[in-house]
Design a protein around this motif. Structure first.
Motif, mmCIF file in Angstrom:
data_model
loop_
_atom_site.group_PDB
_atom_site.id
_atom_site.type_symbol
_atom_site.label_atom_id
_atom_site.label_comp_id
_atom_site.label_asym_id
_atom_site.label_seq_id
_atom_site.Cartn_x
_atom_site.Cartn_y
_atom_site.Cartn_z
ATOM 1 N N CYS A 163 -14.925 48.494 5.118
ATOM 2 C CA CYS A 163 -16.096 49.347 5.381
ATOM 3 C C CYS A 163 -17.399 48.581 5.497
ATOM 4 C CB CYS A 163 -16.214 50.407 4.288
ATOM 5 S SG CYS A 163 -16.601 49.721 2.650
ATOM 6 N N GLY A 164 -17.396 47.267 5.180
ATOM 7 C CA GLY A 164 -18.627 46.500 5.280
ATOM 8 C C GLY A 164 -19.706 47.051 4.360
ATOM 9 N N TYR A 204 -21.323 39.857 7.592
ATOM 10 C CA TYR A 204 -21.306 41.286 7.874
ATOM 11 C C TYR A 204 -22.272 42.061 6.978
ATOM 12 C CZ TYR A 204 -17.154 40.159 10.596
ATOM 13 O OH TYR A 204 -16.291 39.612 11.508
ATOM 14 N N ALA A 205 -22.587 41.492 5.821
ATOM 15 C CA ALA A 205 -23.534 42.149 4.926
ATOM 16 C C ALA A 205 -24.971 42.020 5.417
ATOM 17 C CB ALA A 205 -23.422 41.562 3.519
ATOM 18 N N PRO A 259 -29.479 35.336 7.949
ATOM 19 C CA PRO A 259 -29.665 34.755 6.615
ATOM 20 C C PRO A 259 -28.352 34.339 5.972
ATOM 21 C CG PRO A 259 -30.033 37.140 6.583
ATOM 22 C CD PRO A 259 -29.935 36.745 8.014
ATOM 23 N N ALA A 260 -27.226 34.870 6.487
ATOM 24 C CA ALA A 260 -25.919 34.490 5.947
ATOM 25 C C ALA A 260 -25.486 33.104 6.435
ATOM 26 C CB ALA A 260 -24.870 35.520 6.344
ATOM 27 N N LYS A 261 -26.162 32.577 7.446
ATOM 28 C CA LYS A 261 -25.805 31.259 7.995
ATOM 29 C C LYS A 261 -26.862 30.196 7.704
ATOM 30 C CE LYS A 261 -23.316 33.501 11.805
ATOM 31 N NZ LYS A 261 -23.240 33.713 13.260
ATOM 32 N N VAL A 263 -17.506 40.219 -1.167
ATOM 33 C CA VAL A 263 -18.295 40.477 -2.365
ATOM 34 C C VAL A 263 -19.707 40.916 -2.001
ATOM 35 C CG1 VAL A 263 -19.318 39.415 -4.415
ATOM 36 C CG2 VAL A 263 -16.948 38.900 -3.799
ATOM 37 N N LYS A 264 -20.310 40.238 -1.026
ATOM 38 C CA LYS A 264 -21.689 40.550 -0.646
ATOM 39 C C LYS A 264 -21.784 41.922 0.015
ATOM 40 C CE LYS A 264 -26.035 39.420 -0.337
ATOM 41 N NZ LYS A 264 -26.857 39.212 -1.541
ATOM 42 N N SER A 265 -20.846 42.240 0.909
ATOM 43 C CA SER A 265 -20.874 43.557 1.554
ATOM 44 C C SER A 265 -20.675 44.659 0.530
ATOM 45 C CB SER A 265 -19.791 43.630 2.639
ATOM 46 O OG SER A 265 -20.114 42.795 3.737
ATOM 47 N N CYS A 266 -19.762 44.443 -0.429
ATOM 48 C CA CYS A 266 -19.559 45.414 -1.514
ATOM 49 C C CYS A 266 -20.855 45.631 -2.284
ATOM 50 C CB CYS A 266 -18.482 44.910 -2.468
ATOM 51 S SG CYS A 266 -16.827 45.492 -2.115
#
Length: 383
Positions: free
Chosen positions: A110-111, A71-72, A329-331, A133-136
């Protein structure tokens, strides 16, 4: 009718623990995840909601979302990113809540903080809670006030008055959504609440099941009456209900919306009765005959949760796929069953004797365009 299946997870609406098995779901998840990919779709024989019995714990699910980076990296759909399509969605939510400039809106899940950005654009105040953590990290780099959990937010803002809480495509991801809403009802009594979920009637109709909408992360499948019942039993006074498309871009995805007020009054009316004779075709709709039989090697482009469902539920498919590709890029760089996911620009390295499988999704038009720019000359099949 006698029911002899006792799920591990109680019904998220009525807390009943018996129901009809509709389908066994098996997802081939990323190798680095410590969470089983099996679920059982059942119909509660008390209230009729369709929900997933699961073999993982709250802790495993929390860890899953802590490590979730997808989601980030996305500005489409429910990732909380900033885009014209998302901004129209955010405006719809804001307009439903009718806040004043001094009111605070809390966006749970909130993504990347796109909703907070839209509130600021409209000169409104907003904060977010996001377990990833990454979305934050992405949200905070943009200067948005985002907290990693409700507990942290309450600890830092114990007397903060909240005008409204947004649960946009959140409650279907939770094992016990009623518990979370009740906690907010205690902390922010009289606050408005906006809930939006996928409309189960649009993808789980016995006549036309949309398997591509059966996400691993979606644990409860709400029809209108079940979303309303969740609200009432969670202490929400219902003010408005509606059925809408997710957005202009994703107009085929139908949603249910509920706006209410956190009264804190927990209601337990008579059990709602719906048909428990729900029937569903075998899942997923892919057999050995649907797979190319020419003996060529198989590659799969688009490692969506639907693709994971196909790979996990069809051994004849999984046994022949030897390369995986994706744009996210997250995959890229992660693996499934030992096969590392490659970037989509590497499609040009596929020999022509490969068959390329592309799972159905809303991104098919863009993927077709991208494929034309490569030198791949093999067979392409949509599954």
């Amino acid at each position: 009718m006698k029911h002899n299946y006792t799920p591990l997870r109680a019904c998220p609406i009525c807390n009943n623990k018996s129901g009809n098995i509709l389908a066994r779901l098996s997802y081939a998840l990323f190798d680095d995840l410590n969470i089983p990919g099996t679920k059982t779709l059942i119909c509660c024989d008390e209230c009729g909601i369709l929900y997933d019995d699961i073999a993982f714990t709250e802790k495993q699910l929390q860890d899953y979302y802590l490590r979730n980076e997808h989601y980030a990296a996305s500005n489409i759909g429910g990732g909380g990113g900033i885009s014209d399509d998302n901004n129209e969605r955010y405006d719809r939510i804001i307009d439903a809540l009718k806040p004043d400039t001094d009111d605070l809106i809390l966006d749970y899940g909130c993504g990347q903080g796109g909703f907070i950005a839209r509130c600021r654009y409209r000169e409104l105040k907003a904060v977010g809670i996001e377990p990833s953590v990454k979305s934050c990290e992405v949200a905070r780099k943009s200067g948005f006030p985002v907290y990693e959990s409700m507990d942290v937010f309450i600890a830092q803002k114990p007397l903060q008055r909240i005008h409204a809480i947004v649960f946009s495509h959140v409650v279907e991801h939770l094992i016990n959504p009623m518990h979370l809403i009740r906690l907010f009802a205690q902390y922010a009594k009289d606050a408005l609440v906006y809930i939006e979920v996928p409309d189960a009637d649009s993808y789980l109709s016995p006549e036309a099941v949309c398997w591509e909408e059966m996400h691993f992360e979606h644990l409860s499948h709400f029809r209108q009456l079940h979303l309303a019942e969740l609200a009432r039993r969670s202490g929400i006074e219902i003010l408005q209900e509606d059925g809408i498309p997710f957005s202009k871009y994703l107009h085929d995805i139908r949603c249910r919306v509920l706006v209410g007020r956190l009264s804190g009054l927990l209601k337990k009316p008579d059990a709602i009765r719906t048909s428990n004779s729900y029937f569903m075709s075998p899942l997923p709709p892919l057999t050995g005959e649907d797979i190319p039989q020419d003996g060529h090697s198989l590659a799969l482009w688009g490692v969506s949760q639907y693709a994971m469902l196909l790979l996990g539920s069809c051994p004849k498919l999984a046994g022949r796929v030897s390369r995986l590709f994706d744009n996210s890029p997250a995959k890229i760089g992660r693996s499934i069953d030992g096969i590392t996911i490659e970037p989509s620009d590497k499609l040009s390295t596929l020999p022509n004797d490969f068959n390329l499988l592309i799972p159905k999704s809303k991104f098919l038009p863009e993927m077709r365009t991208q494929l034309h720019s490569t030198n791949f000359r093999g067979t392409v099949q949509i599954i």
